[in-house]
Motif scaffolding. Structure first.
Motif, PDB file in Angstrom:
ATOM      1  N   PHE A  67       1.034  -1.166   0.092  1.00 48.04           N
ATOM      2  CA  PHE A  67       0.024  -0.046  -0.144  1.00 48.04           C
ATOM      3  C   PHE A  67       0.961   1.240   0.073  1.00 48.04           C
ATOM      4  CE2 PHE A  67       0.512  -1.232   4.311  1.00 48.04           C
ATOM      5  CZ  PHE A  67       1.030  -0.048   5.012  1.00 48.04           C
ATOM      6  N   GLY A  68       0.145   2.400  -0.386  1.00 47.73           N
ATOM      7  CA  GLY A  68       0.996   3.648  -0.429  1.00 47.73           C
ATOM      8  C   GLY A  68       1.768   3.829  -1.813  1.00 47.73           C
ATOM      9  N   ALA A  69       2.030   2.946  -2.312  1.00 48.09           N
ATOM     10  CA  ALA A  69       2.714   3.044  -3.924  1.00 48.09           C
ATOM     11  C   ALA A  69       1.650   3.104  -4.959  1.00 48.09           C
ATOM     12  CB  ALA A  69       3.640   1.739  -3.959  1.00 48.09           C
ATOM     13  N   PRO A  70       2.332   3.606  -6.003  1.00 46.55           N
ATOM     14  CA  PRO A  70       1.435   3.770  -7.369  1.00 46.55           C
ATOM     15  C   PRO A  70       1.369   2.148  -7.919  1.00 46.55           C
ATOM     16  CG  PRO A  70       3.410   4.975  -7.585  1.00 46.55           C
ATOM     17  CD  PRO A  70       3.517   4.364  -6.023  1.00 46.55           C
ATOM     18  N   CYS A  71      -0.011   1.895  -8.090  1.00 51.54           N
ATOM     19  CA  CYS A  71      -0.324   0.444  -8.469  1.00 51.54           C
ATOM     20  C   CYS A  71      -0.916   0.270  -9.751  1.00 51.54           C
ATOM     21  CB  CYS A  71      -1.224   0.009  -7.312  1.00 51.54           C
ATOM     22  SG  CYS A  71      -2.792   0.572  -7.300  1.00 51.54           S
ATOM     23  N   TRP A  72      -1.069   1.502 -10.517  1.00 47.59           N
ATOM     24  CA  TRP A  72      -1.724   1.426 -11.988  1.00 47.59           C
ATOM     25  C   TRP A  72      -1.949   3.138 -12.250  1.00 47.59           C
ATOM     26  CZ3 TRP A  72      -2.605  -2.294 -14.775  1.00 47.59           C
ATOM     27  CH2 TRP A  72      -3.479  -2.276 -15.937  1.00 47.59           C
ATOM     28  N   VAL A  73      -1.974   3.005 -13.815  1.00 46.39           N
ATOM     29  CA  VAL A  73      -1.671   4.525 -14.536  1.00 46.39           C
ATOM     30  C   VAL A  73      -3.061   4.032 -15.487  1.00 46.39           C
ATOM     31  CG1 VAL A  73       0.365   5.033 -13.957  1.00 46.39           C
ATOM     32  CG2 VAL A  73       0.146   3.768 -16.059  1.00 46.39           C
ATOM     33  N   SER A  74      -3.697   5.375 -15.648  1.00 47.10           N
ATOM     34  CA  SER A  74      -4.969   5.103 -16.642  1.00 47.10           C
ATOM     35  C   SER A  74      -4.986   6.488 -17.339  1.00 47.10           C
ATOM     36  CB  SER A  74      -6.122   5.068 -15.735  1.00 47.10           C
ATOM     37  OG  SER A  74      -7.370   5.024 -16.654  1.00 47.10           O
ATOM     38  N   LEU A  75      -5.231   6.456 -18.288  1.00 47.15           N
ATOM     39  CA  LEU A  75      -5.202   7.536 -19.355  1.00 47.15           C
ATOM     40  C   LEU A  75      -6.611   7.847 -19.926  1.00 47.15           C
ATOM     41  CD1 LEU A  75      -4.034   9.743 -21.308  1.00 47.15           C
ATOM     42  CD2 LEU A  75      -3.844   7.859 -23.056  1.00 47.15           C
ATOM     43  N   THR A  76      -7.203   9.134 -19.792  1.00 48.92           N
ATOM     44  CA  THR A  76      -8.315   9.398 -20.211  1.00 48.92           C
ATOM     45  C   THR A  76      -8.242   9.963 -21.620  1.00 48.92           C
ATOM     46  OG1 THR A  76      -9.017   9.906 -17.960  1.00 48.92           O
ATOM     47  CG2 THR A  76     -10.656  10.727 -19.739  1.00 48.92           C
ATOM     48  N   SER A  77      -8.936   9.603 -22.664  1.00 52.19           N
ATOM     49  CA  SER A  77      -8.567  10.170 -24.118  1.00 52.19           C
ATOM     50  C   SER A  77      -9.789  10.427 -24.546  1.00 52.19           C
ATOM     51  CB  SER A  77      -7.743   9.033 -24.775  1.00 52.19           C
ATOM     52  OG  SER A  77      -8.625   8.019 -25.081  1.00 52.19           O
ATOM     53  N   ARG A  78     -10.143  10.869 -25.714  1.00 54.79           N
ATOM     54  CA  ARG A  78     -11.152  10.958 -26.743  1.00 54.79           C
ATOM     55  C   ARG A  78     -11.373  10.111 -27.745  1.00 54.79           C
ATOM     56  NH1 ARG A  78      -8.740  16.412 -26.661  1.00 54.79           N
ATOM     57  NH2 ARG A  78      -9.611  17.794 -25.103  1.00 54.79           N
ATOM     58  N   ASP A  79     -10.291   9.734 -28.471  1.00 56.15           N
ATOM     59  CA  ASP A  79     -10.468   8.948 -29.562  1.00 56.15           C
ATOM     60  C   ASP A  79      -9.478   7.675 -29.189  1.00 56.15           C
ATOM     61  OD1 ASP A  79      -9.801   7.481 -31.969  1.00 56.15           O
ATOM     62  OD2 ASP A  79     -10.039   9.461 -32.924  1.00 56.15           O
ATOM     63  N   LEU A  80     -10.268   6.398 -28.975  1.00 60.42           N
ATOM     64  CA  LEU A  80      -9.688   5.237 -28.753  1.00 60.42           C
ATOM     65  C   LEU A  80      -8.622   4.677 -29.625  1.00 60.42           C
ATOM     66  CD1 LEU A  80      -9.585   3.044 -26.302  1.00 60.42           C
ATOM     67  CD2 LEU A  80     -11.564   2.133 -27.419  1.00 60.42           C
ATOM     68  N   GLU A  81      -9.107   4.661 -30.935  1.00 57.91           N
ATOM     69  CA  GLU A  81      -8.334   4.112 -31.725  1.00 57.91           C
ATOM     70  C   GLU A  81      -7.057   4.883 -32.383  1.00 57.91           C
ATOM     71  OE1 GLU A  81      -9.064   1.182 -33.291  1.00 57.91           O
ATOM     72  OE2 GLU A  81     -10.729   1.038 -31.868  1.00 57.91           O
ATOM     73  N   ALA A  82      -7.110   6.092 -32.256  1.00 58.79           N
ATOM     74  CA  ALA A  82      -6.010   6.722 -32.491  1.00 58.79           C
ATOM     75  C   ALA A  82      -5.148   6.804 -31.391  1.00 58.79           C
ATOM     76  CB  ALA A  82      -6.481   8.226 -32.542  1.00 58.79           C
ATOM     77  N   THR A  83      -5.562   6.843 -30.072  1.00 55.72           N
ATOM     78  CA  THR A  83      -4.756   6.762 -28.711  1.00 55.72           C
ATOM     79  C   THR A  83      -4.106   5.242 -29.096  1.00 55.72           C
ATOM     80  OG1 THR A  83      -6.236   7.949 -27.686  1.00 55.72           O
ATOM     81  CG2 THR A  83      -4.908   6.404 -26.166  1.00 55.72           C
ATOM     82  N   GLN A  84      -4.835   4.263 -29.423  1.00 59.00           N
ATOM     83  CA  GLN A  84      -3.877   2.867 -29.186  1.00 59.00           C
ATOM     84  C   GLN A  84      -2.939   2.974 -30.503  1.00 59.00           C
ATOM     85  OE1 GLN A  84      -6.917  -0.635 -28.639  1.00 59.00           O
ATOM     86  NE2 GLN A  84      -8.216   0.817 -29.734  1.00 59.00           N
ATOM     87  N   GLU A  85      -3.046   3.434 -31.449  1.00 62.20           N
ATOM     88  CA  GLU A  85      -2.071   3.817 -32.576  1.00 62.20           C
ATOM     89  C   GLU A  85      -0.913   4.462 -32.109  1.00 62.20           C
ATOM     90  OE1 GLU A  85      -1.658   5.684 -37.077  1.00 62.20           O
ATOM     91  OE2 GLU A  85      -3.665   5.138 -36.253  1.00 62.20           O
ATOM     92  N   PHE A  86      -1.192   5.669 -31.530  1.00 67.04           N
ATOM     93  CA  PHE A  86       0.030   6.414 -31.088  1.00 67.04           C
ATOM     94  C   PHE A  86       0.775   5.506 -29.898  1.00 67.04           C
ATOM     95  CE2 PHE A  86       2.038   9.263 -28.090  1.00 67.04           C
ATOM     96  CZ  PHE A  86       2.325  10.271 -28.959  1.00 67.04           C
ATOM     97  N   TYR A  87       0.181   5.115 -29.023  1.00 63.74           N
ATOM     98  CA  TYR A  87       1.079   4.396 -27.950  1.00 63.74           C
ATOM     99  C   TYR A  87       1.748   3.036 -28.493  1.00 63.74           C
ATOM    100  CZ  TYR A  87      -0.175   8.054 -24.755  1.00 63.74           C
ATOM    101  OH  TYR A  87      -0.276   9.221 -24.250  1.00 63.74           O
ATOM    102  N   ALA A  88       1.036   2.442 -29.571  1.00 63.76           N
ATOM    103  CA  ALA A  88       1.662   1.080 -30.125  1.00 63.76           C
ATOM    104  C   ALA A  88       2.914   1.742 -30.629  1.00 63.76           C
ATOM    105  CB  ALA A  88       0.811   0.474 -31.016  1.00 63.76           C
ATOM    106  N   ALA A  89       2.917   2.786 -31.561  1.00 60.87           N
ATOM    107  CA  ALA A  89       4.071   2.979 -32.115  1.00 60.87           C
ATOM    108  C   ALA A  89       5.205   3.777 -31.436  1.00 60.87           C
ATOM    109  CB  ALA A  89       3.662   4.346 -33.332  1.00 60.87           C
ATOM    110  N   VAL A  90       4.835   4.487 -30.272  1.00 61.55           N
ATOM    111  CA  VAL A  90       5.669   5.067 -29.297  1.00 61.55           C
ATOM    112  C   VAL A  90       6.256   4.239 -28.078  1.00 61.55           C
ATOM    113  CG1 VAL A  90       6.114   7.128 -27.560  1.00 61.55           C
ATOM    114  CG2 VAL A  90       4.685   7.504 -29.678  1.00 61.55           C
TER     115      VAL A  90
END
Length: 269
Positions: A23-46
């Motif tokens: 406990f107390g430590a970061p245990c997950w990260v989450s991104l709130t975005s607008r465009d799911l497909e574009a977001t997936q493509e971006f992070y797959a590439a980067v």
């Protein structure tokens, strides 16, 4: 949070770890975005991520790094009138207690605690406005594998690092002496958080609450460990993102939707 997201729901397994022991430590990260497909493509590439569905529905995806779930994406920014941003979640033994502590100390609760079997989650803001989440329940399956594949650490840019450390420490039981708690050290004007010997968070001063640029206001920045910082920066530019700052060991990037994050060399401490 198990191998979906803090809001996932998978069968209980023998190797699961809960927020009662970590406990107390970061245990997950989450991104709130607008465009799911574009977001997936971006992070797959980067970042080289692959994707699978999440139990929350069609607007959600789980990012996989070498088959290990490392982050969640929710394409609900427009639908729910939320900012496009990365948010860290911290493990807590009791979400209700953590939320009450945050409110008592001048923080606010934007969402929750809500039940997401096998646990509960809430989205909060500290007293300087930086957004963060808390999670009570099961952590990702094979916790140590997540720790290796997950972000290198998260950094809070805030008005006063020491004041912030007191705020978060009292909510998340940092340096409490309880078994499993995180340790806090002060190094060169920074607050450094360690969990089981690993640096998992840093806090530094200098952010301005009223700054017109969101990147200057208090916020949590997610640092992803990569093998080649320059390659990630070029890929971000090629796929509609931008480079805000870059050196040999680190680059601050903005994705095509406007969310800011950092890539850090695996060689960097």
């Amino acid at each position: 949070m198990n191998d979906d997201t803090p809001a996932g729901g998978a069968p209980r397994r023998k190797d699961v770890v809960s927020t009662h022991s970590v406990f107390g430590a970061p245990c997950w990260v989450s991104l709130t975005s607008r465009d799911l497909e574009a977001t997936q493509e971006f992070y797959a590439a980067v970042l080289g991520w692959r994707w699978r569905g999440a139990k929350l529905g069609e607007h959600f995806r789980i990012a996989l790094a070498n088959g290990v779930p490392v982050a969640g994406i929710a394409a609900v920014a427009s639908m729910w009138q939320m900012a496009v941003a990365w948010t860290p979640y911290f493990a807590v033994p009791d979400a209700d207690v953590a939320v009450a502590r945050a409110r008592e100390r001048g923080g606010t609760a934007a969402v929750g605690p809500l039940s997401f079997p096998p646990g509960r989650a809430a989205l909060l803001a500290d007293r300087d406005g930086a957004t963060f989440g808390i999670w009570q329940g099961e952590l990702v399956t094979n916790w140590e594998a997540w720790r290796q594949a997950a972000p290198a650490f998260v950094r809070l840019h805030t008005r006063d690092a020491f004041d912030a450390a007191l705020f978060y420490g009292e909510i998340l039981d940092w340096a409490s002496g309880l078994p499993g708690c995180c340790e806090v050290e002060y190094e060169g004007g920074e607050v450094v958080l360690r969990s089981r010997g690993d640096v998992v968070a840093r806090i530094d001063s200098g952010a301005v609450e009223a700054a017109p640029d969101p990147s200057v206001r208090p916020h949590w920045q997610i640092h992803f460990a990569v093998t080649d910082v320059a390659d990630c920066a070029r890929a971000a530019e090629k796929h509609g993102g931008s480079v805000l700052r870059e050196d040999e060991n680190e680059a601050i990037l903005r994705d095509a939707d406007g969310a800011q994050f950092t890539v850090t060399s695996r060689r960097s401490p």
